[in-house]
Write a protein that holds these residues in place. Structure first.
Motif, short mmCIF file in Angstrom:
data_model
loop_
_atom_site.label_atom_id
_atom_site.label_comp_id
_atom_site.label_asym_id
_atom_site.label_seq_id
_atom_site.Cartn_x
_atom_site.Cartn_y
_atom_site.Cartn_z
N LEU A 159 1.05 -1.34 0.04
CA LEU A 159 0.29 0.09 -0.02
C LEU A 159 0.84 1.28 -0.13
O LEU A 159 0.64 2.27 -0.64
N GLY A 160 1.70 1.44 0.80
CA GLY A 160 3.26 2.73 0.68
C GLY A 160 3.24 2.75 -0.19
O GLY A 160 3.99 3.58 -0.85
N GLN A 161 3.97 1.81 -1.30
CA GLN A 161 4.96 1.99 -1.62
C GLN A 161 3.53 2.20 -3.65
O GLN A 161 3.60 3.00 -3.84
N TRP A 162 2.87 1.82 -3.43
CA TRP A 162 0.96 1.68 -4.59
C TRP A 162 0.72 3.70 -4.44
O TRP A 162 0.70 4.12 -5.09
N PRO A 193 -4.88 7.12 5.46
CA PRO A 193 -3.63 6.45 6.34
C PRO A 193 -3.17 5.04 5.21
O PRO A 193 -3.87 5.12 3.81
N GLY A 194 -2.50 4.83 5.43
CA GLY A 194 -1.42 3.94 4.97
C GLY A 194 -0.37 4.05 4.77
O GLY A 194 0.40 3.40 4.00
N GLY A 195 0.95 5.20 4.73
CA GLY A 195 1.76 5.67 4.76
C GLY A 195 3.07 5.79 3.36
O GLY A 195 1.60 5.73 2.42
N ILE A 196 3.91 5.75 3.05
CA ILE A 196 3.90 6.70 2.02
C ILE A 196 5.92 5.31 1.35
O ILE A 196 6.43 5.98 2.97
#
Length: 263
Positions: A159-162, A193-196
């Protein structure tokens, strides 16, 4: 509050600034004098329809905004706008449906300039299964659907990458179009939410979409197709997003879901 309508000269100046071009840059590209560009922007000279179309092309202004530029100068729009159900769009609609159907069993969908879903093949339902009903009600925004906690996000394993990929892509689109609606969409998505994770788990040539479907972890590479030299506003704003298996396990899973009969 009533918004003051911008003049054609003000629109030209704004787009030139958005493209980070000087008056000399634009004049050289359009093969006119810098003085003429200056006079058009300040309103000291009245532009012709042909000149506005010429400058719009060299500024790479989207067709929708070229129409707005013409209207601001008192001219009729140059580019028509149709829906896919309109008779003149029959050839385009048939071409899109052919692409979507031919891409099965791999997912494929069509979006407009704001990433609202226009059409999709049946395989896309595999990816969206389990998303909240309200996210699947038209108009469906595919970026919101993918990154919202009630959408696909809980099943996207990278998720963070996407998220980083989606936001970066939106940044480029906003830079190209200056679209206020896209700015609002990006701000909304960035708050989820989910970050990077811009780097991801390891070296890669492209960013895959990794999503859990049932007990299977699927991986996809995406490509984008647009229509070449469109002369219709709607056609110019359509994009076909196609997904391909990024590994053998994903290819086998999709083939099993859509077995081809031998003839």
């Amino acid at each position: 509050m009533t918004r003051v309508q911008e003049s054609a000269g003000e629109l030209l100046r704004r787009w030139r600034g958005h493209r980070r071009m000087t008056q000399l840059d634009l004049a050289n590209r359009a093969e006119v004098s810098t003085r003429h560009v200056s006079f058009l922007e300040t309103g000291r000279a009245k532009p012709t329809r042909a000149m506005l179309l010429r400058l719009g092309e060299h500024l790479d202004i989207p067709l929708r905004d070229r129409n707005a530029l013409l209207l601001a100068a008192g001219f009729a729009p140059a580019f028509p706008e149709h829906t896919l159900s309109d008779v003149p769009m029959a050839v385009v609609a048939d071409a899109i449906r052919t692409i979507l159907d031919a891409h099965a069993p791999m997912p494929a969908l069509v979006v407009d300039r704001h990433w609202n879903l226009v059409d999709a093949n049946d395989t896309v339902a595999l990816l969206t299964d389990g998303a909240a009903h309200w996210l699947l009600e038209p108009p469906v925004n595919v970026l919101r659907l993918s990154l919202h906690p009630d959408g696909m996000a809980p099943r996207i394993t990278n998720l963070g990458q996407w998220r980083a990929h989606v936001l970066h892509r939106l940044d480029h689109q906003i830079d190209a179009t200056g679209d206020a609606e896209l700015r609002r969409l990006r701000a909304e998505l960035a708050d989820y939410p989910g970050g990077i994770d811009a780097a991801g788990p390891g070296p890669a040539l492209v960013v895959p979409l990794r999503v859990r479907v049932g007990e299977h972890d699927l991986a996809f590479l995406s490509t984008t197709t647009v229509f070449g030299t469109p002369l219709d506003v709607s056609v110019s704003e359509l994009a076909i997003e196609t997904f391909f298996p990024a590994d053998g396990a994903t290819a086998e899973y999709l083939a099993a879901q859509h077995p081809r009969s031998d003839h």
